[in-house]
Motif scaffolding. Structure first.
Motif, PDB file in Angstrom:
ATOM      1  N   ILE A  62       1.796   2.656   1.780  1.00  0.00           N
ATOM      2  CA  ILE A  62       3.178   2.260   1.511  1.00  0.00           C
ATOM      3  C   ILE A  62       4.019   3.475   1.122  1.00  0.00           C
ATOM      4  CG2 ILE A  62       4.662   1.011  -0.127  1.00  0.00           C
ATOM      5  CD1 ILE A  62       2.510  -1.220  -0.107  1.00  0.00           C
ATOM      6  N   MET A  63       3.492   4.312   0.275  1.00  0.00           N
ATOM      7  CA  MET A  63       4.246   5.491  -0.154  1.00  0.00           C
ATOM      8  C   MET A  63       4.492   6.442   1.017  1.00  0.00           C
ATOM      9  SD  MET A  63       5.041   4.799  -3.169  1.00  0.00           S
ATOM     10  CE  MET A  63       5.933   6.324  -3.373  1.00  0.00           C
ATOM     11  N   TYR A  64       3.515   6.607   1.886  1.00  0.00           N
ATOM     12  CA  TYR A  64       3.709   7.472   3.052  1.00  0.00           C
ATOM     13  C   TYR A  64       4.754   6.885   3.997  1.00  0.00           C
ATOM     14  CZ  TYR A  64       0.001  10.724   1.884  1.00  0.00           C
ATOM     15  OH  TYR A  64      -0.762  11.682   1.275  1.00  0.00           O
ATOM     16  N   ILE A  65       4.739   5.573   4.194  1.00  0.00           N
ATOM     17  CA  ILE A  65       5.735   4.933   5.053  1.00  0.00           C
ATOM     18  C   ILE A  65       7.131   5.129   4.471  1.00  0.00           C
ATOM     19  CG2 ILE A  65       6.617   2.705   5.873  1.00  0.00           C
ATOM     20  CD1 ILE A  65       3.662   1.810   6.170  1.00  0.00           C
ATOM     21  N   GLN A  66       7.282   4.905   3.186  1.00  0.00           N
ATOM     22  CA  GLN A  66       8.590   5.054   2.545  1.00  0.00           C
ATOM     23  C   GLN A  66       9.097   6.488   2.685  1.00  0.00           C
ATOM     24  OE1 GLN A  66       8.845   4.707  -1.753  1.00  0.00           O
ATOM     25  NE2 GLN A  66      10.858   3.769  -1.585  1.00  0.00           N
ATOM     26  N   ASN A  67       8.248   7.458   2.458  1.00  0.00           N
ATOM     27  CA  ASN A  67       8.649   8.857   2.587  1.00  0.00           C
ATOM     28  C   ASN A  67       9.035   9.184   4.031  1.00  0.00           C
ATOM     29  OD1 ASN A  67       8.895  11.636   1.541  1.00  0.00           O
ATOM     30  ND2 ASN A  67       7.194  12.027   2.918  1.00  0.00           N
ATOM     31  N   PHE A  68       8.282   8.671   4.993  1.00  0.00           N
ATOM     32  CA  PHE A  68       8.578   8.907   6.406  1.00  0.00           C
ATOM     33  C   PHE A  68       9.935   8.314   6.776  1.00  0.00           C
ATOM     34  CE2 PHE A  68       8.250   8.089  10.971  1.00  0.00           C
ATOM     35  CZ  PHE A  68       7.760   9.299  11.432  1.00  0.00           C
ATOM     36  N   GLU A  69      10.193   7.078   6.321  1.00  0.00           N
ATOM     37  CA  GLU A  69      11.459   6.418   6.624  1.00  0.00           C
ATOM     38  C   GLU A  69      12.652   7.161   6.018  1.00  0.00           C
ATOM     39  OE1 GLU A  69      10.416   1.714   7.176  1.00  0.00           O
ATOM     40  OE2 GLU A  69      10.791   2.451   5.158  1.00  0.00           O
ATOM     41  N   ALA A  70      12.465   7.770   4.873  1.00  0.00           N
ATOM     42  CA  ALA A  70      13.555   8.499   4.219  1.00  0.00           C
ATOM     43  C   ALA A  70      14.042   9.667   5.075  1.00  0.00           C
ATOM     44  CB  ALA A  70      13.106   8.999   2.853  1.00  0.00           C
ATOM     45  N   GLN A  71      13.245  10.096   6.032  1.00  0.00           N
ATOM     46  CA  GLN A  71      13.598  11.225   6.873  1.00  0.00           C
ATOM     47  C   GLN A  71      14.150  10.806   8.230  1.00  0.00           C
ATOM     48  OE1 GLN A  71      10.441  14.347   6.555  1.00  0.00           O
ATOM     49  NE2 GLN A  71       9.496  12.799   5.251  1.00  0.00           N
ATOM     50  N   LEU A  72      14.242   9.492   8.484  1.00  0.00           N
ATOM     51  CA  LEU A  72      14.719   8.996   9.774  1.00  0.00           C
ATOM     52  C   LEU A  72      16.229   8.804   9.776  1.00  0.00           C
ATOM     53  CD1 LEU A  72      12.007   6.272  10.531  1.00  0.00           C
ATOM     54  CD2 LEU A  72      12.125   8.615  11.404  1.00  0.00           C
ATOM     55  N   ASP A  73      16.815   8.917  10.972  1.00  0.00           N
ATOM     56  CA  ASP A  73      18.242   8.623  11.114  1.00  0.00           C
ATOM     57  C   ASP A  73      18.420   7.113  11.318  1.00  0.00           C
ATOM     58  OD1 ASP A  73      17.654   8.016  13.809  1.00  0.00           O
ATOM     59  OD2 ASP A  73      18.245  10.007  14.490  1.00  0.00           O
ATOM     60  N   ASN A  74      19.656   6.676  11.484  1.00  0.00           N
ATOM     61  CA  ASN A  74      19.955   5.247  11.600  1.00  0.00           C
ATOM     62  C   ASN A  74      19.555   4.642  12.942  1.00  0.00           C
ATOM     63  OD1 ASN A  74      20.730   4.190   9.214  1.00  0.00           O
ATOM     64  ND2 ASN A  74      22.909   4.058   9.685  1.00  0.00           N
ATOM     65  N   ASP A  75      19.124   5.455  13.880  1.00  0.00           N
ATOM     66  CA  ASP A  75      18.732   4.939  15.181  1.00  0.00           C
ATOM     67  C   ASP A  75      17.224   4.730  15.314  1.00  0.00           C
ATOM     68  OD1 ASP A  75      21.372   4.913  16.141  1.00  0.00           O
ATOM     69  OD2 ASP A  75      21.253   7.042  16.661  1.00  0.00           O
ATOM     70  N   HIS A  76      16.471   5.057  14.255  1.00  0.00           N
ATOM     71  CA  HIS A  76      15.017   4.971  14.334  1.00  0.00           C
ATOM     72  C   HIS A  76      14.420   4.178  13.179  1.00  0.00           C
ATOM     73  CE1 HIS A  76      15.831   8.337  17.039  1.00  0.00           C
ATOM     74  NE2 HIS A  76      14.729   7.953  17.648  1.00  0.00           N
ATOM     75  N   GLU A  77      13.259   3.580  13.452  1.00  0.00           N
ATOM     76  CA  GLU A  77      12.469   2.872  12.455  1.00  0.00           C
ATOM     77  C   GLU A  77      11.068   3.441  12.490  1.00  0.00           C
ATOM     78  OE1 GLU A  77      14.477  -1.513  12.753  1.00  0.00           O
ATOM     79  OE2 GLU A  77      12.771  -1.114  14.037  1.00  0.00           O
ATOM     80  N   VAL A  78      10.269   3.086  11.512  1.00  0.00           N
ATOM     81  CA  VAL A  78       8.897   3.572  11.496  1.00  0.00           C
ATOM     82  C   VAL A  78       8.049   2.722  12.444  1.00  0.00           C
ATOM     83  CG1 VAL A  78       8.143   2.184   9.513  1.00  0.00           C
ATOM     84  CG2 VAL A  78       6.974   4.318  10.026  1.00  0.00           C
ATOM     85  N   GLY A  79       7.247   3.401  13.216  1.00  0.00           N
ATOM     86  CA  GLY A  79       6.263   2.755  14.063  1.00  0.00           C
ATOM     87  C   GLY A  79       4.905   3.286  13.669  1.00  0.00           C
ATOM     88  N   LEU A  80       3.885   2.621  14.114  1.00  0.00           N
ATOM     89  CA  LEU A  80       2.525   2.977  13.740  1.00  0.00           C
ATOM     90  C   LEU A  80       1.746   3.297  15.002  1.00  0.00           C
ATOM     91  CD1 LEU A  80       0.449   2.758  11.262  1.00  0.00           C
ATOM     92  CD2 LEU A  80      -0.056   0.528  12.197  1.00  0.00           C
TER      93      LEU A  80
END
Length: 159
Positions: A62-80
């Motif tokens: 969860i912490m890694y996902i949150q950190n990854f998302e904090a670096q994304l722009d508004n056109d992207h979401e986290v994928g696995l």
């Protein structure tokens, strides 16, 4: 003259601090956002000796996902992205664990099919991927924030 104080830990504090989570990251980019830059949720401050391997892996993911998302722009979401398989990339819609040793990911694959990956913690191998958000969505979904908030509130985010 600077006054310094020395703190002395009890043997119980020493033992507890030795089993509390530790994290270290080094990046070539000095502006890279590190996992430790975020506030650590209450659940991650519990000594890991009190947790199953599944719960421990789940909370850190969860912490890694949150950190990854904090670096994304508004056109992207986290994928696995899943290593070692031909599953491809799934858009993460949920994350859970089943004690003592199973972590599961819920989502949608590139073709739009519902997907669930069930993984033993000894086989944990995940790649977080910046996936374009759906064009009909005004804002990207940020599941990492939702999951981390639930960890901070001791809520059960697996249901």
């Amino acid at each position: 003259m600077t006054k310094t104080t020395m703190e002395i830990e009890t043997s119980a504090e020493l033992l507890e601090n030795d089993i509390l989570p530790k994290c270290r990251e080094i990046h070539t980019n000095p502006d890279a956002q590190t996992l430790t830059a975020h506030k650590t949720p209450k659940a991650l401050k519990t000594p890991n000796a009190q947790k199953s391997p599944a719960q421990w892996a789940y909370e850190r993911i969860i912490m890694y996902i949150q950190n990854f998302e904090a670096q994304l722009d508004n056109d992207h979401e986290v994928g696995l992205g899943l290593a070692g398989g031909n599953t491809g990339v799934i858009k993460i819609e949920g994350l859970g664990y089943y004690d003592p040793d199973i972590v599961t990911y819920y989502g949608i694959d590139n073709s739009g099919a519902r997907t669930q990956l069930i993984q033993h913690v000894s086989q944990l191998n995940v790649t977080l991927v910046a996936s374009p958000k759906h064009s009909d969505q005004p804002e990207p979904t940020r599941i990492g924030f939702q999951l981390a908030t639930a960890l901070d509130n001791d809520a059960d985010v697996t249901t």
